[in-house]
Every structure is written in structure tokens, then in C-alpha cells.
Write an enzyme that holds these catalytic residues in place. Sequence first.
Site, short mmCIF file in Angstrom:
data_model
loop_
_atom_site.label_atom_id
_atom_site.label_comp_id
_atom_site.label_asym_id
_atom_site.label_seq_id
_atom_site.Cartn_x
_atom_site.Cartn_y
_atom_site.Cartn_z
CB CYS A 1 -0.92 -0.01 1.21
SG CYS A 1 -1.96 1.46 1.31
CB CYS B 1 -0.74 2.52 4.06
SG CYS B 1 -2.14 1.84 3.21
CG ASP B 2 3.11 1.04 4.42
OD1 ASP B 2 2.55 1.50 5.43
OD2 ASP B 2 3.02 -0.15 4.07
#
Length: 297
Positions: A131, A134-135
Site C-alpha cells: 500500500c 499507507c506506507d
Amino acid sequence: MKTYDVAIIGAGPAGMTAAIYACRAGKSTALFEKNFPGGQMVNAHIIDNYPAESEIGGFDLAQKMFEQVSAAGAEFINEEVTAVKSGDIVEITTARGVYTAKAAVIAAGTVRSRLNIPGEDRLDGRGVSWCATCDGALYRGKDVAIAGGGNSAVSEAIYLAALCKSVHIIHRRGEYRAESSLVQKLRSLPNIVEHLGCVPVEIVGKDKVEGVILDKNGEKFTLPVDGFFVAIGGKPDQKLIAGAEKDASGYVKTDGEMRTSLPKIFAAGDNISKEVRQIVTACADGAIAALSASKLD
Ligand code: NAP
């Protein structure tokens, strides 16, 4: 426990639209989701092909849809569904117990595929990620690589390019599967490095990702990177669609009314067999499935 008129499994765009339509048809509606609402679209930094929203963040679009679902009166059940059983009354199993409904719509999307190469599991969460939104921020100013050639990989590479020093996109063929406007944008960015016709064969690093070994026509070389993103598509969760007729790739077959081969079970969105997987087509599937399910008594 009450029997719902319609139970919907998955709160992505297909499931949330199904919930809105089932509620508007006057049906008691349960919407099951194991994570937060939005499905795959929350991973999209920018969505620019959803009508009336020329540019919106995936999380924001998900939030807007969920507000509409709540206002319509659907009951959101934040539990993971592990099985759906067709019958006179449909049974939906979660860790908390068995829920019942007169009809179900399976809109569970897909589970992201893994490359199944050495280092992928060992370094999961230590530089290997599924992701980018997200990261990505963990790799600000660093070098990263992303594997895949579809819309997800290309749009996530574009997102990462705004944060990272360099983004290496690795695709096994000479041509991307992604739509041309995204590829054009990708190629306009100075810190993107393309590795076409390359296959990642191993992710290396002692305690965290230090690089990825690529194979190009039998010749291997190591690309030093700090982060490695996998964006190679996904497959439906087979346990949710057990018993339903599927295509050769494992997607559920539906008819024009989104009926599956199982009585009282409908399906919508990315988990069905179809050509075009977009938010707008998922929404359309969801509306049809909910209206068909609402006709049952
Ligand atoms: P996808 O379209 O299925 O693309 C997967 C990519 O990964 C393909 O390029 C494929 O290569 C590659 N791949 C698959 N298995 C691989 C393996 N074992 N090793 C190396 N490469 C592998 O998946 P997606 O990009 O996640 O998109 C899923 C669906 O959502 C698509 O229908 C897509 O259009 C849609 N989507 C749309 C948008 C948008 O409109 N902006 C954004 C995200 C997703 P090949 O090309 O060689 O098969």
C-alpha cells in the site's frame, strides 16, 4: 437475532452503492466490512475518473459514500465474514456468530496478490509493502521500487514519485496494462526509472529491504532500494464465493441482474467476472445487485 432483508459483504464502492439502493428500496440492510469502508479506493491518492469529482482523494470519496450509506439507514457491521451459505435463508458467518438474511450481495473485491519470491514474506512490514498511500511517507527522500504494470502500480508509482528520491517501476512485459493517460503522466516525471521486461526474483536485506534482484532475459542484477511495493493485482477471496460458478481466473460469474449460480446470492464489483474494473462500474454492479436482491421475498 434478526433476519435482514439484504446482507452485503464488503464496503467498497460496489457494496456501499448496493447498501444505498437496498435501503432506498425499503429493505433492512446489513453491510459487513472487516476494515474501514472504501475497499481498494482508499489506496488511491487521487481519483480523477469518477463523474462529478474531477479530482478527489480515494479516502475522501470513500468517506462521502459511507456518509450516504449511514444516512440511508444501513447497519454497518465491522466484522470479517468467513463464509456465506446459500439456502432458503442465507447464512453469513463471522467470528462473532451467524447472521441471517433473505438475500446476500457479495461485493468483497479482491485480495492483493503476492509475488511469492524469496524475501517477500520475511521482509513484509520491513520495507515490503502492498500500500503506497499507507506506507509511502516512510520512504520520503529514499529510493523505492514498485512491481506491476496495471493502473494500481502506475498510479502508486506517480504518488511515490512526489515523496521519494527515485521510484523504480518493474514490469514483466514491454508494455503497461495501465491506461495511457496514467502512463503519460508517469513518463513525465524526472525521478521515475522504468524497468520493462524485468521480473523481480528476490528481495534482499538483512533486517530490512536493501534491494531487489531483477531478471532481464536471464541476466540478473541487483537494484539497491529502501522500499519495495507490490501492486500486481489481486484475486477474489475464494472462501466467500465457495460453491458459486466461476470463470477460469476464479471470478464469480453473474448474469445481467447480478445473480450468481447460487440461489439468493448476488455479486457485484471487482470479485465478479468482467472486463472493466473501475469505481464507477463497481457502483453500477452494486445498484443492479441490490435492486435484484430487493425483489426477493
Ligand atoms: P491488474 O490490472 O490486474 O494489473 C496487474 C499487473 O501486475 C499487470 O501489469 C500484470 O502483468 C502484473 N502481474 C500480475 N502478476 C504478476 C506476477 N506474478 N509478477 C509480475 N507481474 C505480475 O491489477 P491492478 O493494477 O491492481 O488493477 C486492478 C483493477 O482495478 C483493474 O481493472 C484496474 O483497471 C482497476 N484500477 C483502476 C484504477 C484507475 O482507473 N485509475 C486504479 C487502480 C486500479 P501483465 O500486464 O503482464 O499481465
